[in-house]
Design an enzyme around this catalytic site. Structure first.
Site, PDB file in Angstrom:
ATOM      1  NE  ARG A 190      -5.782  -7.380  -5.470  1.00 12.45           N
ATOM      2  CZ  ARG A 190      -6.556  -6.731  -4.607  1.00 12.45           C
ATOM      3  NH1 ARG A 190      -7.651  -7.273  -4.163  1.00 12.45           N
ATOM      4  NH2 ARG A 190      -6.241  -5.529  -4.195  1.00 12.45           N
ATOM      5  CG  ASP A 228      -5.674  -3.402   5.401  1.00 11.90           C
ATOM      6  OD1 ASP A 228      -6.869  -3.520   5.069  1.00 11.90           O
ATOM      7  OD2 ASP A 228      -4.894  -2.611   4.835  1.00 11.90           O
ATOM      8  CG  ASN A 278      -2.112  -1.026   0.889  1.00 16.74           C
ATOM      9  OD1 ASN A 278      -2.244  -1.528  -0.235  1.00 16.74           O
ATOM     10  ND2 ASN A 278      -2.896  -1.335   1.895  1.00 16.74           N
ATOM     11  CB  VAL A 328     -12.309   1.046   8.484  1.00 15.94           C
ATOM     12  CG1 VAL A 328     -11.838   1.746   7.217  1.00 15.94           C
ATOM     13  CG2 VAL A 328     -11.499   1.516   9.684  1.00 15.94           C
ATOM     14  NE  ARG A 342     -11.828   0.100  -3.787  1.00 15.98           N
ATOM     15  CZ  ARG A 342     -12.830   0.928  -4.083  1.00 15.98           C
ATOM     16  NH1 ARG A 342     -13.852   0.478  -4.770  1.00 15.98           N
ATOM     17  NH2 ARG A 342     -12.811   2.178  -3.676  1.00 15.98           N
TER      18      ARG A 342
HETATM   19  N1  EPU Z   1     -14.614   6.570   1.862  1.00 13.59           N
HETATM   20  C1  EPU Z   1     -15.651   7.356   1.442  1.00 13.59           C
HETATM   21  N2  EPU Z   1     -15.444   8.216   0.382  1.00 13.59           N
HETATM   22  C2  EPU Z   1     -14.234   8.312  -0.243  1.00 13.59           C
HETATM   23  C3  EPU Z   1     -13.178   7.516   0.201  1.00 13.59           C
HETATM   24  C4  EPU Z   1     -13.391   6.642   1.258  1.00 13.59           C
HETATM   25  O1  EPU Z   1     -16.752   7.283   1.990  1.00 13.59           O
HETATM   26  O2  EPU Z   1     -14.122   9.115  -1.192  1.00 13.59           O
HETATM   27  C5  EPU Z   1     -14.803   5.642   2.992  1.00 13.59           C
HETATM   28  C6  EPU Z   1     -14.626   4.167   2.605  1.00 13.59           C
HETATM   29  O3  EPU Z   1     -15.812   3.625   2.034  1.00 13.59           O
HETATM   30  C7  EPU Z   1     -14.274   3.526   3.939  1.00 13.59           C
HETATM   31  C8  EPU Z   1     -13.453   4.622   4.614  1.00 13.59           C
HETATM   32  O4  EPU Z   1     -13.782   5.846   3.942  1.00 13.59           O
HETATM   33  O5  EPU Z   1     -15.423   3.273   4.688  1.00 13.59           O
HETATM   34  C9  EPU Z   1     -11.960   4.435   4.555  1.00 13.59           C
HETATM   35  O6  EPU Z   1     -11.562   4.080   3.248  1.00 13.59           O
HETATM   36  P1  EPU Z   1     -10.165   4.493   2.631  1.00 13.59           P
HETATM   37  O7  EPU Z   1     -10.411   5.455   1.518  1.00 13.59           O
HETATM   38  O8  EPU Z   1      -9.233   4.896   3.699  1.00 13.59           O
HETATM   39  O9  EPU Z   1      -9.681   3.115   2.007  1.00 13.59           O
HETATM   40  P2  EPU Z   1      -8.811   2.959   0.698  1.00 13.59           P
HETATM   41  O10 EPU Z   1      -7.927   4.120   0.578  1.00 13.59           O
HETATM   42  O11 EPU Z   1      -9.677   2.600  -0.445  1.00 13.59           O
HETATM   43  C10 EPU Z   1      -6.730   1.803   1.780  1.00 13.59           C
HETATM   44  C11 EPU Z   1      -5.987   0.518   1.602  1.00 13.59           C
HETATM   45  C12 EPU Z   1      -6.840  -0.613   2.145  1.00 13.59           C
HETATM   46  C13 EPU Z   1      -7.125  -0.351   3.622  1.00 13.59           C
HETATM   47  C14 EPU Z   1      -7.792   1.022   3.796  1.00 13.59           C
HETATM   48  C15 EPU Z   1      -7.995   1.429   5.233  1.00 13.59           C
HETATM   49  C16 EPU Z   1      -4.635   0.930  -0.341  1.00 13.59           C
HETATM   50  C17 EPU Z   1      -4.363   0.653  -1.773  1.00 13.59           C
HETATM   51  N3  EPU Z   1      -5.710   0.325   0.191  1.00 13.59           N
HETATM   52  O12 EPU Z   1      -7.937   1.675   1.054  1.00 13.59           O
HETATM   53  O13 EPU Z   1      -6.080  -1.801   2.011  1.00 13.59           O
HETATM   54  O14 EPU Z   1      -7.979  -1.352   4.138  1.00 13.59           O
HETATM   55  O15 EPU Z   1      -6.981   2.037   3.167  1.00 13.59           O
HETATM   56  O16 EPU Z   1      -6.800   1.428   5.927  1.00 13.59           O
HETATM   57  O17 EPU Z   1      -3.889   1.651   0.306  1.00 13.59           O
HETATM   58  C18 EPU Z   1      -5.722  -4.105   1.697  1.00 13.59           C
HETATM   59  O18 EPU Z   1      -4.516  -3.867   1.573  1.00 13.59           O
HETATM   60  O19 EPU Z   1      -6.169  -5.284   1.815  1.00 13.59           O
HETATM   61  C19 EPU Z   1      -6.693  -3.010   1.718  1.00 13.59           C
HETATM   62  C20 EPU Z   1      -7.990  -3.192   1.487  1.00 13.59           C
END
Ligand code: EPU
Length: 421
Positions: free
Chosen positions: A400, A308, A23, A330, A93
């Protein structure tokens, strides 16, 4: 589809090297789009998501060269297309991470909307709203985000929710904006900080790193020369192997890690009865042959307990002493592993966003299905503690995000093998 077979019952022991963080690698590779000069990124993990990212950049016309030590040299000035197509975004994603850099440097980006996934709806509204606030013209049509701008303008952004990739997208976009951008309620995950350090190495002016308020003074271009940046170690991979050792009552040492990024996880492992010793870049876990104790967990953004890691702790709790609850705050649907574990005889009750786990004397092997990356890892961990041979199907999820998982677990003495399709 490849499968894994795990024969439970062996105590893990020995030493292992941890790979670079998935990440952090994904946003950092996306950030190379911002640099006028070639950049080299090292300590890249060997993962399917990295291959997808390379495909994503490659189809835009970016030149990428990878060597046998997993250093990737990126030259983005050859870019001809500013698009992240659905075929790639649907498998990863994190492809949304090219939106900020493409728009900031080239004034144009066409990125497929990621849509939902196994762990929840995961919208990207915060990314889009903030870029509009920075002056971008954004239309969402036929599943694509079409964004255009002459030059982004710095402004104050207060994020409604803590979002990791949202913060990263805006951080990258702001580096080339006109004026100063302040991101409040920014994510403080170590991977966000790693990206910020990389951006600064390329010539960006970011302060407030590691805090919830990031200040970015926009610059005309990022053109520092001879950059070689090493990705930080993967804290989730680290935590996953520590739990694998704890569930088998084993004793392991993990090298090339950053212990300071794992405080919440290490605290829970200590509560579970593990003896933890840390050095500058290593962690030792020793259960002294004892069964772990069940722990209560509540996920939240960093520095609190990471979402995670909750599936892996669920695996620990189902064979631990006592009752432990896992509360997920989360994502709304991150308990896909629970049903699979119940098929192995686990005693888990789901109540809204909490899984109540009562430790069993034993769980038994069963064929189970991986549904997302961390759920898959938790099933492998459960397999290590189960009686018999656990067959984990659909392990492309694991590939992945876990670098050579069966080789690494074998190195620690586990009986695990891959059955190719
Ligand atoms: N959210 C919104 N609107 C947005 C963005 C996020 O409502 O525009 C919500 C999401 O639906 C969720 C919360 O905010 O409920 C947090 O989501 P976040 O955006 O932080 O997640 P992400 O950036 O899509 C990254 C990691 C994930 C990890 C999460 C939380 C990467 C590529 N992915 O996802 O990693 O679970 O942060 O720490 O960095 C994994 O590695 O298995 C994985 C899923």
């Amino acid at each position: 589809m490849d499968k894994l077979i795990i024969t439970g019952g062996t105590q893990l022991s020995g030493e292992l090297r941890i790979s670079g963080a998935k990440n952090a690698a994904l946003p950092i590779l996306a950030a190379t789009l911002l640099c006028e000069e070639p950049v080299t990124v090292g300590n890249i993990p060997h993962l399917h998501d990295i291959t997808t990212t390379m495909q994503l950049l490659g189809q835009m016309g970016v030149q990428l060269t990878i060597d046998e030590k997993m250093n990737i040299e990126v030259h983005s000035s050859t870019i001809t297309k500013f698009e992240a197509p659905y075929e790639l975004v649907k498998t990863m994603r994190a492809s949304i991470l090219v939106l900020g850099p493409l728009l900031a440097r080239f004034g144009e980006a066409n990125v497929s909307l990621p849509g939902g996934c196994a762990i929840g709806s995961r919208p990207v509204d915060i990314h889009i709203d903030a870029l509009i606030k920075m002056g971008a013209d954004i239309q969402v049509e036929a599943g694509y985000i079409h964004a255009k701008v002459d030059r982004l303008k710095g402004c104050k952004l207060i994020l409604d929710k803590v979002t990791v990739t949202g913060t990263e997208n805006l951080l990258m976009a702001a580096t080339l904006a006109e004026g100063t951008t302040i991101i409040e309620n920014a994510a403080k995950e170590p991977e966000v900080s790693d990206l910020a350090h990389f951006l600064n190495a390329m010539g960006a002016k970011i302060t407030g790193i590691d805090t919830a308020i990031l200040t970015i003074e926009g610059v005309e271009k990022l053109d520092n020369k001879n950059i070689h940046y090493n990705i930080l170690p993967d804290r989730i991979e680290t935590g996953t192997y520590l739990i694998a050792a704890a569930i088998t009552r084993g004793s392991i040492k993990l090298k090339d890690v950053r212990p300071g990024t794992l405080d919440a996880v290490l605290d829970k492992l200590k509560e579970a009865g593990a003896e933890i010793t840390i050095g500058e870049n290593w962690i030792k876990l020793d259960m002294h042959g004892k069964k772990p104790k069940a722990v209560n967990i509540r996920t939240a953004p960093y520095p609190a307990f990471p979402t995670d890691m909750q599936a892996q702790f669920t695996a620990l709790n189902i064979v631990a002493e006592g009752v432990g609850t896992i509360t997920e705050t989360v994502f709304e649907n991150r308990f896909m592993h629970v049903q699979e574990m119940q098929r192995m005889g686990a005693n888990i009750q789901l109540e809204s966003n909490t899984a109540i786990c009562t430790g069993s004397e034993k769980i038994t092997a069963a064929p189970v299905m991986a549904t997302d990356l961390r759920a898959s890892a938790s099933l492998v961990i459960a397999g290590l503690a189960a009686e018999g041979d656990t067959l984990v199907d659909r392990i492309y999820h694991i590939d992945r995000g876990y670098d050579h998982i069966e080789e690494k677990l074998s190195q620690l003495g586990a009986t695990i093998r891959r059955i190719p399709r």
